[in-house]
Write an enzyme that holds these catalytic residues in place. Structure first.
Site, mmCIF file in Angstrom:
data_model
loop_
_atom_site.group_PDB
_atom_site.id
_atom_site.type_symbol
_atom_site.label_atom_id
_atom_site.label_comp_id
_atom_site.label_asym_id
_atom_site.label_seq_id
_atom_site.Cartn_x
_atom_site.Cartn_y
_atom_site.Cartn_z
ATOM 1 N N ASP A 37 0.822 -1.208 0.000
ATOM 2 C CA ASP A 37 0.000 0.000 0.000
ATOM 3 C C ASP A 37 0.858 1.261 0.000
ATOM 4 O O ASP A 37 2.093 1.203 0.047
ATOM 5 C CB ASP A 37 -0.908 0.008 1.236
ATOM 6 C CG ASP A 37 -2.115 -0.904 1.070
ATOM 7 O OD1 ASP A 37 -2.376 -1.335 -0.061
ATOM 8 O OD2 ASP A 37 -2.791 -1.187 2.078
ATOM 9 N N LYS A 59 -4.385 3.042 -2.719
ATOM 10 C CA LYS A 59 -5.732 3.463 -3.124
ATOM 11 C C LYS A 59 -5.837 4.985 -3.151
ATOM 12 O O LYS A 59 -5.729 5.624 -2.103
ATOM 13 C CB LYS A 59 -6.771 2.892 -2.164
ATOM 14 C CG LYS A 59 -6.753 1.378 -2.059
ATOM 15 C CD LYS A 59 -7.845 0.890 -1.145
ATOM 16 C CE LYS A 59 -7.783 -0.618 -0.969
ATOM 17 N NZ LYS A 59 -6.658 -1.037 -0.138
ATOM 18 N N MET A 172 -7.396 8.396 9.711
ATOM 19 C CA MET A 172 -7.921 8.879 8.431
ATOM 20 C C MET A 172 -8.937 10.003 8.637
ATOM 21 O O MET A 172 -9.963 10.073 7.972
ATOM 22 C CB MET A 172 -8.563 7.726 7.645
ATOM 23 C CG MET A 172 -7.609 6.565 7.416
ATOM 24 S SD MET A 172 -8.449 5.046 6.853
ATOM 25 C CE MET A 172 -9.334 4.581 8.351
#
Length: 266
Positions: A37, A59, A172
């Site tokens: 990632d 992503k 996040m």
């Protein structure tokens, strides 16, 4: 020796290569395919064999679901080639890392897999900034929350319940920090509650911003805080001032350059 034709969902911890578990480091060195990632440092990837196939599957913002489908299919196809597949994820695979979804997909497709825990950023990022998430005198409870659902549309976050918990750690949550603060204040949390945001914990470029619940959104904007960053809310943030002189053995710099500490005025 790791088993061929198998996927290992591996937690890489907060980023620093010295904070990998022994098992994680062994698997990175042995893997035929490393699927990683965005939050994986090059120093961690450097542990892999020169012949290992590295596949970046980070992503982009707003494209998590479509990208996740690609990740799931990739893991299955590489394992069916009889290869040792290391799915490398920041933090712990099962703490807001979609590791549970990937494990379900692998199980549904008959792919052998194993989950290797990692040091969770929700606990290590505060530690990196000298903030204990619990403290015998001021914090006996802690909650880890995703900042993605701060708009409340999913209905999964009970803000009234969260407002009563001693320490809150949001992952996040940078882009929704204003909404998070407003909802907690509306639920009864005091506006002068201390808040810290740790950006890039244990990475080169680590910074810590300290503010209050009422001022944190403006402070983040002025300081230009960007992901990855961890939001810590509660009285434990005040303990930080007493612990800042502690020795830091882990080198979190490149070329021996450390950024200035950012502290926002209340």
């Amino acid at each position: 020796m790791p088993q061929a034709g198998k996927v290992y969902l591996v937690g890489a911890g907060p980023g620093h290569p010295e904070l990998l578990t022994v098992k994680a480091a062994e698997l990175i060195k042995a893997g035929d395919v490393i699927v990683y990632d965005r939050l994986i440092l090059e120093e961690v990837l450097a542990l892999s064999r020169p012949s290992a196939e590295r596949i970046y599957m980070g992503k982009p913002l707003g494209k998590h679901d479509s990208r996740q489908d690609e990740v799931n299919e990739l893991l299955v196809s590489k394992a069916r080639e009889g290869r040792i597949v290391v799915r490398l994820k920041g933090g712990d695979p099962f703490v807001f890392g979609r590791g549970g979804e990937e494990a379900e997909y692998l199980a549904a497709h008959g792919i052998p897999f194993e989950v290797i825990p990692g040091v969770c950023s929700a606990l290590s990022a505060p530690l990196s900034a000298s903030i204990p998430v619990t403290h015998r005198e001021i914090a006996s409870s802690v909650a880890i929350v995703t900042g993605h659902n701060a708009n409340g549309t999913a209905g999964r976050i009970d803000w009234n319940a969260l407002a009563k918990i001693d320490t809150l750690v949001f992952l996040m949550g940078v882009h929704n920090v204003g909404k998070i603060a407003n909802k907690l204040i509306a639920a009864g949390r005091a506006g002068d509650t201390p808040v810290a945001i740790v950006q890039m914990a244990f990475w080169p470029g680590e910074r810590t911003l300290v503010a209050t619940l009422a001022t944190v959104a403006d402070a983040c904007k002025r300081a230009e805080i960007e992901p990855p960053a961890t939001l810590i809310i509660g009285e434990v943030v005040r303990v930080r001032e007493k612990l800042l002189d502690g020795a830091r053995d882990l080198d979190r710099t490149r070329d021996s350059v450390m950024p200035d500490l950012v502290t926002a005025a209340d």
